[in-house]
Design an enzyme around this catalytic site. Structure first.
Site: not given
Length: 577
Positions: A439, A483, A499
């Protein structure tokens, strides 16, 4: 016939129980103290056991001072100082180990065993898990049994008369666990009194675990710096980060973004937060409570960081905290003990429509001579925007954002735990060559691309998702749920969360990081075991609420239920007596 004054020597049974109890009492130290301290302790206990087994001479007096100096030197070089509760506990272990070297009579053994109980109690300052209660009871049982052996067993003496020899030979051999029942009875007798004292004894304003610690452990969790691999490493850590109890309806999983450090500065490889002076500036506009506000309580594990995790955007914040410029909840003191705080968040908060020149400049800054291919590619995307849409307008920026996201979604990008290492032009290499990352790779790359396109952008780190424990009705966030995502500034809309990972691996948002990877992370990574850990976490949740965080406020609530809320401390002390 007169007797000469000789120390009473220890039997082999007494030595084994005393040293064995000491060894068991030191076991948690392997998870707390440096390796060299534990090896020093283990070596001294082993030497004392071998000395008894082979009847070696007692430790020379001249050797004791060098051993003490060695122990202190190990402590200093391990910690860099000789203060703090962790150093004090390690020093107690080291000095007890040296005491074992000269254990030669009943008195020495009693001192060692008694200190072993005290050593076990110090571990509760560092490890506050329910299993530690069981460990403490077992240590207490072993130490009481060792004291029973010293009391009941006929200890061989240095024979100075014929009667001594006859007494020693006639002394019966006691069974190995003789006296264990009496030791257990002592604990059972004391347990009810201990529970009563725990409940009604006047409490401090903060829990006992609030004793300050000078030396921190560097606990796991997102830090104020993000580089390739920093969040990826947390994926292997299943330790709990925090637990959340919602006062109303729980938000959908795709909206569970737990805001932590906001990163503004990029040096070509890593992201960092604002300078201390800028970070202390309060936001220009604060959210207000509405019908859509979310109320919840967070039970946070010690992180030894300064930030607390919330959903976007905090309305009501704890007393000892403040909101930073990036709407991050920040506390002045590092969180070295578990804490409980209540927050109200407003997800529909209308962010400020103006971005100050200072922060606009910060969120557009990029190091020179980095990633030329990416810059050229972004410019080519910008040239594809229809001519009837004004350049640099909010509409043109949203179109460019969607083009970049579609590129991640349609091209062969992969969500991977073991991506290749990136070089000097990290964004170029990731975007056009490796296309393999976690991520933080996607969040970093997307944010850099936005800045190249003239769109203010920043990285936000924290946690996403979580496991909902049905039995306890709370959400459990583990370190593996860490994250990273992006936020972009659009005129008239403010900061928008983007995202890019969801474009590559949407299952990461819907089922968590563990749901993306098909292969186990390690040899003991089984699905059924993870489910068991998540369900058993209910015990830890209960322990934190009712034992670890039992403070003056908690005591007042319980005394209210018992009808003793009007008694002052003097009456409580009289009641205890």
């Amino acid at each position: 016939m007169s007797r000469r004054s000789k120390p009473i020597k220890l039997s082999e049974r007494s030595v084994l129980w005393s040293l064995g109890g000491m060894l068991f009492a030191s076991l948690p130290g392997w998870a707390i103290f440096p390796l060299e301290i534990m090896l020093f302790s283990l070596s001294t206990l082993t030497w004392r056991l071998l000395a008894h087994r082979f009847q070696w001479a007692a430790t020379a007096v001249w050797l004791k001072l060098p051993l003490v100096i060695t122990a202190l030197a190990l402590l200093y070089f391990s910690y860099g100082h000789l203060y703090g509760r962790r150093v004090a506990a390690a020093m107690l272990l080291s000095m007890m180990s040296l005491k074992a070297l000269e254990m030669d009579n009943r008195r020495d053994s009693r001192v060692l065993v008694s200190l072993g109980v005290f050593l076990a109690a110090t571990y509760f300052l560092f490890l506050q898990y329910p299993i530690m209660l069981i460990y403490g009871l077992v240590v207490l049982m072993l130490m009481l049994h060792s004291l029973n052996i010293l009391q009941l067993e006929k200890i061989p003496r240095t024979a100075v008369t014929d009667q001594d020899i006859r007494d020693d030979r006639a002394s019966p051999k006691l069974p190995l666990f003789s006296g264990a029942a009496s030791s257990l009875r002592v604990i059972l007798y004391a347990l009810p009194l201990g529970i009563v004292l725990f409940i009604v004894f006047p409490r401090l304003a903060t829990p006992l675990w609030g004793v300050p610690e000078a030396a921190l452990d560097g606990k796991s969790g997102p830090s104020d710096k993000m580089a390739p691999g920093s969040i990826q490493s947390l994926y292997l850590d299943d330790s709990p980060a925090f637990r959340v109890e919602f006062m109303g309806n729980r938000p959908a999983r795709e909206n569970l973004y737990w805001r932590g450090p906001v990163l503004w500065n990029f040096d070509g490889r890593s992201w960092t937060t604002l300078s201390r002076g800028l970070r202390r500036l309060a936001p220009t506009q604060l959210p207000e409570r509405t019908s859509s506000s979310i109320q919840y309580q967070v039970q946070m594990e010690p992180s030894e960081r300064h930030w607390m995790y919330t959903l976007d955007y905090p309305v009501d914040i704890p007393v000892a905290s403040k909101l930073t410029q990036g709407y991050q909840l920040y506390t002045k003191q590092a969180i070295t003990n578990s804490m409980i705080y209540r927050v109200t968040s407003e997800p529909e908060f209308q962010k400020p429509v103006n971005l100050s020149p200072v922060f606009r400049q910060i969120t557009l800054n990029l190091p020179e001579s980095y990633n030329p291919k990416s810059l050229q590619w972004v410019n080519s995307l910008a040239s594809q925007i229809p001519a009837n849409i004004a350049q640099d307008s909010p509409e043109s920026k949203l179109i460019l954002i969607n083009k970049v996201l579609n590129y991640f979604n349609q091209e062969a990008f992969y969500y991977s735990l073991n991506p290749p290492l990136l070089g000097h032009h990290s964004v170029d290499e990731f975007l056009f060559n490796t296309r393999n990352g976690f991520c933080e790779h996607y969040a970093s790359t997307f944010t850099v691309l936005m800045r190249m396109a003239g769109i203010p952008a920043r990285v936000v780190t924290g946690y996403q998702g979580g496991y909902y424990n049905q039995a306890g009705e709370y959400l459990l966030l583990r370190q593996s749920d860490a994250h990273a995502w992006s936020e972009v500034w659009i005129e008239g809309k403010g900061w928008l969360r983007i995202d890019p990972t969801s474009m590559v691996a949407p299952e990461r948002i819907l089922s968590g990081a563990l749901g993306v990877q098909g292969e186990p992370r390690n040899w003991h990574d089984f699905g059924w075991l993870r489910t068991l850990r998540n369900n058993v976490d209910l015990i830890q949740h209960f322990w934190n609420n009712w034992v670890q965080d039992y403070s003056a406020a908690s005591q007042s609530r319980i005394l209210l239920v018992l009808g003793l809320d009007r008694l002052n401390r003097s009456w409580l002390m009289l009641l205890i007596l």
